[in-house]
Design a protein around this motif. Structure first.
Motif, PDB file in Angstrom:
ATOM      1  N   GLY A   1      39.089 -14.809 -20.217  1.00  0.00           N
ATOM      2  CA  GLY A   1      40.082 -15.144 -21.232  1.00  0.00           C
ATOM      3  C   GLY A   1      39.891 -16.516 -21.848  1.00  0.00           C
ATOM      4  N   LEU A   2      38.702 -17.091 -21.722  1.00  0.00           N
ATOM      5  CA  LEU A   2      38.413 -18.367 -22.394  1.00  0.00           C
ATOM      6  C   LEU A   2      37.910 -18.117 -23.811  1.00  0.00           C
ATOM      7  CD1 LEU A   2      36.514 -20.381 -19.616  1.00  0.00           C
ATOM      8  CD2 LEU A   2      38.822 -20.803 -20.477  1.00  0.00           C
ATOM      9  N   ASP A   3      37.442 -16.899 -24.052  1.00  0.00           N
ATOM     10  CA  ASP A   3      36.891 -16.547 -25.361  1.00  0.00           C
ATOM     11  C   ASP A   3      37.312 -15.103 -25.648  1.00  0.00           C
ATOM     12  OD1 ASP A   3      35.434 -16.724 -27.705  1.00  0.00           O
ATOM     13  OD2 ASP A   3      33.520 -17.150 -26.733  1.00  0.00           O
TER      14      ASP A   3
ATOM     15  N   LEU B   1      47.052 -14.733 -23.182  1.00  0.00           N
ATOM     16  CA  LEU B   1      45.719 -14.982 -22.620  1.00  0.00           C
ATOM     17  C   LEU B   1      45.744 -16.196 -21.690  1.00  0.00           C
ATOM     18  CD1 LEU B   1      43.170 -13.334 -23.107  1.00  0.00           C
ATOM     19  CD2 LEU B   1      42.526 -14.946 -24.909  1.00  0.00           C
ATOM     20  N   THR B   2      46.475 -17.217 -22.082  1.00  0.00           N
ATOM     21  CA  THR B   2      46.609 -18.407 -21.239  1.00  0.00           C
ATOM     22  C   THR B   2      47.303 -18.053 -19.921  1.00  0.00           C
ATOM     23  OG1 THR B   2      46.666 -19.851 -23.140  1.00  0.00           O
ATOM     24  CG2 THR B   2      47.612 -20.726 -21.126  1.00  0.00           C
ATOM     25  N   ARG B   3      48.339 -17.224 -20.023  1.00  0.00           N
ATOM     26  CA  ARG B   3      49.056 -16.822 -18.815  1.00  0.00           C
ATOM     27  C   ARG B   3      48.144 -15.970 -17.910  1.00  0.00           C
ATOM     28  NH1 ARG B   3      53.533 -13.213 -20.119  1.00  0.00           N
ATOM     29  NH2 ARG B   3      54.122 -14.870 -21.541  1.00  0.00           N
ATOM     30  N   TYR B   4      47.379 -15.093 -18.541  1.00  0.00           N
ATOM     31  CA  TYR B   4      46.411 -14.267 -17.788  1.00  0.00           C
ATOM     32  C   TYR B   4      45.443 -15.161 -17.018  1.00  0.00           C
ATOM     33  CZ  TYR B   4      41.933 -11.762 -17.394  1.00  0.00           C
ATOM     34  OH  TYR B   4      40.731 -11.267 -16.946  1.00  0.00           O
ATOM     35  N   ARG B   5      44.874 -16.161 -17.717  1.00  0.00           N
ATOM     36  CA  ARG B   5      43.939 -17.087 -17.069  1.00  0.00           C
ATOM     37  C   ARG B   5      44.591 -17.798 -15.904  1.00  0.00           C
ATOM     38  NH1 ARG B   5      42.441 -19.298 -22.104  1.00  0.00           N
ATOM     39  NH2 ARG B   5      43.694 -21.137 -21.646  1.00  0.00           N
ATOM     40  N   ARG B   6      45.789 -18.288 -16.158  1.00  0.00           N
ATOM     41  CA  ARG B   6      46.459 -19.103 -15.158  1.00  0.00           C
ATOM     42  C   ARG B   6      46.799 -18.281 -13.915  1.00  0.00           C
ATOM     43  NH1 ARG B   6      51.257 -21.652 -17.940  1.00  0.00           N
ATOM     44  NH2 ARG B   6      49.774 -23.013 -18.977  1.00  0.00           N
ATOM     45  N   ASN B   7      47.244 -17.038 -14.127  1.00  0.00           N
ATOM     46  CA  ASN B   7      47.735 -16.246 -12.997  1.00  0.00           C
ATOM     47  C   ASN B   7      46.644 -15.463 -12.284  1.00  0.00           C
ATOM     48  OD1 ASN B   7      50.273 -17.140 -13.567  1.00  0.00           O
ATOM     49  ND2 ASN B   7      50.888 -15.306 -14.677  1.00  0.00           N
TER      50      ASN B   7
ATOM     51  N   GLY C   1      40.102 -17.550 -11.502  1.00  0.00           N
ATOM     52  CA  GLY C   1      39.601 -18.838 -11.030  1.00  0.00           C
ATOM     53  C   GLY C   1      38.226 -19.067 -11.632  1.00  0.00           C
ATOM     54  N   PHE C   2      37.977 -20.313 -12.061  1.00  0.00           N
ATOM     55  CA  PHE C   2      36.667 -20.637 -12.635  1.00  0.00           C
ATOM     56  C   PHE C   2      35.942 -21.672 -11.788  1.00  0.00           C
ATOM     57  CE2 PHE C   2      38.955 -19.396 -16.521  1.00  0.00           C
ATOM     58  CZ  PHE C   2      38.037 -18.543 -17.112  1.00  0.00           C
ATOM     59  N   VAL C   3      34.637 -21.489 -11.680  1.00  0.00           N
ATOM     60  CA  VAL C   3      33.773 -22.523 -11.095  1.00  0.00           C
ATOM     61  C   VAL C   3      32.607 -22.705 -12.055  1.00  0.00           C
ATOM     62  CG1 VAL C   3      32.307 -23.153  -9.132  1.00  0.00           C
ATOM     63  CG2 VAL C   3      34.403 -21.845  -8.744  1.00  0.00           C
ATOM     64  N   PHE C   4      32.334 -23.956 -12.406  1.00  0.00           N
ATOM     65  CA  PHE C   4      31.264 -24.243 -13.363  1.00  0.00           C
ATOM     66  C   PHE C   4      30.136 -25.016 -12.673  1.00  0.00           C
ATOM     67  CE2 PHE C   4      35.105 -23.579 -15.816  1.00  0.00           C
ATOM     68  CZ  PHE C   4      34.665 -22.737 -16.828  1.00  0.00           C
ATOM     69  N   GLN C   5      29.070 -25.241 -13.412  1.00  0.00           N
ATOM     70  CA  GLN C   5      27.925 -25.966 -12.849  1.00  0.00           C
ATOM     71  C   GLN C   5      28.323 -27.374 -12.417  1.00  0.00           C
ATOM     72  OE1 GLN C   5      24.459 -25.958 -15.326  1.00  0.00           O
ATOM     73  NE2 GLN C   5      23.344 -27.372 -14.011  1.00  0.00           N
TER      74      GLN C   5
ATOM     75  N   TYR D   1      31.255 -30.119 -11.405  1.00  0.00           N
ATOM     76  CA  TYR D   1      32.413 -29.859 -10.563  1.00  0.00           C
ATOM     77  C   TYR D   1      33.715 -30.297 -11.217  1.00  0.00           C
ATOM     78  CZ  TYR D   1      28.029 -30.776  -8.169  1.00  0.00           C
ATOM     79  OH  TYR D   1      26.697 -30.843  -7.862  1.00  0.00           O
ATOM     80  N   ASN D   2      33.634 -31.287 -12.134  1.00  0.00           N
ATOM     81  CA  ASN D   2      34.847 -31.750 -12.829  1.00  0.00           C
ATOM     82  C   ASN D   2      35.969 -32.140 -11.872  1.00  0.00           C
ATOM     83  OD1 ASN D   2      33.783 -31.334 -15.456  1.00  0.00           O
ATOM     84  ND2 ASN D   2      34.166 -29.146 -15.232  1.00  0.00           N
ATOM     85  N   LEU D   3      35.612 -32.821 -10.777  1.00  0.00           N
ATOM     86  CA  LEU D   3      36.658 -33.338  -9.888  1.00  0.00           C
ATOM     87  C   LEU D   3      37.162 -34.659 -10.446  1.00  0.00           C
ATOM     88  CD1 LEU D   3      34.894 -32.659  -6.469  1.00  0.00           C
ATOM     89  CD2 LEU D   3      36.573 -31.218  -7.668  1.00  0.00           C
TER      90      LEU D   3
ATOM     91  N   ALA E   1      42.545 -21.730  -4.649  1.00  0.00           N
ATOM     92  CA  ALA E   1      43.827 -22.121  -4.050  1.00  0.00           C
ATOM     93  C   ALA E   1      45.009 -21.400  -4.677  1.00  0.00           C
ATOM     94  CB  ALA E   1      44.016 -23.635  -4.139  1.00  0.00           C
ATOM     95  N   LYS E   2      44.863 -20.968  -5.920  1.00  0.00           N
ATOM     96  CA  LYS E   2      45.968 -20.220  -6.538  1.00  0.00           C
ATOM     97  C   LYS E   2      45.871 -18.720  -6.253  1.00  0.00           C
ATOM     98  CE  LYS E   2      43.735 -19.747 -11.086  1.00  0.00           C
ATOM     99  NZ  LYS E   2      43.803 -20.101 -12.515  1.00  0.00           N
ATOM    100  N   ARG E   3      44.949 -18.331  -5.380  1.00  0.00           N
ATOM    101  CA  ARG E   3      44.719 -16.925  -5.039  1.00  0.00           C
ATOM    102  C   ARG E   3      44.469 -16.077  -6.280  1.00  0.00           C
ATOM    103  NH1 ARG E   3      46.772 -16.839   0.316  1.00  0.00           N
ATOM    104  NH2 ARG E   3      48.590 -18.171   0.578  1.00  0.00           N
TER     105      ARG E   3
HETATM  106  P1  ADP Z   1      46.259 -23.969 -19.465  1.00  0.00           P
HETATM  107  O1  ADP Z   1      46.421 -25.314 -20.115  1.00  0.00           O
HETATM  108  O2  ADP Z   1      47.095 -22.922 -20.070  1.00  0.00           O
HETATM  109  O3  ADP Z   1      46.351 -23.993 -17.968  1.00  0.00           O
HETATM  110  P2  ADP Z   1      43.460 -24.333 -19.631  1.00  0.00           P
HETATM  111  O4  ADP Z   1      42.897 -24.628 -20.967  1.00  0.00           O
HETATM  112  O5  ADP Z   1      43.700 -25.465 -18.694  1.00  0.00           O
HETATM  113  O6  ADP Z   1      44.778 -23.489 -19.797  1.00  0.00           O
HETATM  114  O7  ADP Z   1      42.485 -23.320 -18.968  1.00  0.00           O
HETATM  115  C1  ADP Z   1      42.866 -22.464 -17.951  1.00  0.00           C
HETATM  116  C2  ADP Z   1      41.747 -22.303 -16.968  1.00  0.00           C
HETATM  117  O8  ADP Z   1      40.498 -22.321 -17.634  1.00  0.00           O
HETATM  118  C3  ADP Z   1      41.724 -23.407 -15.963  1.00  0.00           C
HETATM  119  O9  ADP Z   1      41.435 -22.834 -14.698  1.00  0.00           O
HETATM  120  C4  ADP Z   1      40.619 -24.314 -16.411  1.00  0.00           C
HETATM  121  O10 ADP Z   1      39.976 -24.892 -15.277  1.00  0.00           O
HETATM  122  C5  ADP Z   1      39.693 -23.371 -17.111  1.00  0.00           C
HETATM  123  N1  ADP Z   1      38.985 -24.000 -18.252  1.00  0.00           N
HETATM  124  C6  ADP Z   1      39.261 -23.856 -19.542  1.00  0.00           C
HETATM  125  N2  ADP Z   1      38.392 -24.492 -20.323  1.00  0.00           N
HETATM  126  C7  ADP Z   1      37.504 -25.076 -19.503  1.00  0.00           C
HETATM  127  C8  ADP Z   1      36.360 -25.882 -19.694  1.00  0.00           C
HETATM  128  N3  ADP Z   1      35.894 -26.207 -20.893  1.00  0.00           N
HETATM  129  N4  ADP Z   1      35.735 -26.345 -18.616  1.00  0.00           N
HETATM  130  C9  ADP Z   1      36.196 -26.027 -17.404  1.00  0.00           C
HETATM  131  N5  ADP Z   1      37.258 -25.243 -17.141  1.00  0.00           N
HETATM  132  C10 ADP Z   1      37.909 -24.769 -18.170  1.00  0.00           C
END
Ligand code: ADP
Ligand code: ADP
Length: 221
Positions: free
Chosen positions: A47-49, A71-77, A80-84, A86-88, A146-148
């Motif tokens: 749901g990012l695109d 779509l935002t709610r779908y992503r949130r609920n 889970g995303f993991v990218f190359q 870590y964005n900590l 962590a959000k299951r």
């Molecule tokens: P919301 O603000 O509604 O929570 P986000 O734009 O933060 O929506 O995106 C929701 C999910 O998508 C999150 O888990 C976030 O980590 C991930 N996400 C969105 N865009 C990116 C990005 N460019 N890089 C890394 N994670 C992203």
């Protein structure tokens, strides 16, 4: 489902026609050359695109009909995303990085639970700079689970790691998949994935050119 990117006069057909089902609880791997459409597909599933045509079904609902808010709610609920990378957040400990997610999720794990799943129970008070690349990526995985989420999408989670460290990260993902039944899709070039995945999808020019089933791993139906 197709995806065409348009910028000005130029059209790029990123996905030429994908017909694919991720089975609930499976661990799938997307393989293929750079530019073959793997990231585009993960982003659409997550749901990012948005797809350009066709349907994208999650539990019977078509994501292509969703409003941006849905779509935002779908992503949130659900995702889970993991990218190359870590964005900590560098000024926060491992535990605090994960707690940012658990504070706002509906039914989260405790940060320590998520960190234990990736074998970082003894690194909770460390800051990112005090952790190796593989450990930082495992914190990012803990944050994602962590959000299951129902579905975990990993875009080159091993891309910045040496191959041995990459295998440790993939094994953490396999453990999560086995323990929680989290449907998982991973883009990785790490050879260790072949033992771990249930199915491997080979991408070429925006299409799935081949699919392999791992006979050594019993997949969920
Ligand atoms: P919301 O603000 O509604 O929570 P986000 O734009 O933060 O929506 O995106 C929701 C999910 O998508 C999150 O888990 C976030 O980590 C991930 N996400 C969105 N865009 C990116 C990005 N460019 N890089 C890394 N994670 C992203
Ligand atoms: P892969 O993940 O297999 O490397 P991608 O999904 O990133 O492939 O890219 C597929 C095709 O879509 C490539 O030709 C790429 O250049 C193009 N593409 C990806 N993202 C965009 C974008 N945001 N805008 C325009 N073209 C894009």
């Amino acid at each position: 489902m197709t995806k065409v990117y348009t910028s000005g006069e130029v059209e790029v057909r990123a996905l030429a026609g994908i017909d694919m089902t991720l089975h609930e609880g499976e661990m799938a791997v997307l393989l293929g050359p750079s530019g073959s459409g793997k990231s585009t597909l993960l982003n659409i599933i997550g749901g990012l695109d948005r797809a350009s045509s066709g349907t994208v079904l999650f539990e019977g609902q078509d994501l292509t009909a969703y409003t941006d808010r849905q779509l935002t709610r779908y992503r949130r609920n659900h995702i889970g995303f993991v990218f190359q990378f870590y964005n900590l957040i560098p000024s926060l400990t491992a535990w605090e990085n994960v707690s940012l997610v658990t504070e706002v999720a509906r039914d989260p794990m405790k940060p320590e639970e998520a960190l234990a799943m990736v074998d970082l129970g003894d690194r909770m008070s460390h800051f990112p700079a005090q952790l190796s690349g593989g450990e930082q990526q495992r914190v990012a995985i803990a944050r994602a689970i962590a959000k299951r989420p129902d579905v975990l999408l990993c875009d080159e989670p091993t891309g910045a790691l040496d191959s041995k460290t990459g295998v440790i990260v993939l094994e953490a993902l396999a453990r999560i998949n086995a323990e929680f039944g989290t449907t998982t899709a991973i883009i990785t070039h790490n050879a260790g994935i072949r033992k771990i995945a249930h199915r491997v999808f080979h991408f070429l020019d925006g299409e799935i050119a081949a699919m392999e089933v791992n006979a050594e791993r019993i997949a969920p139906a």
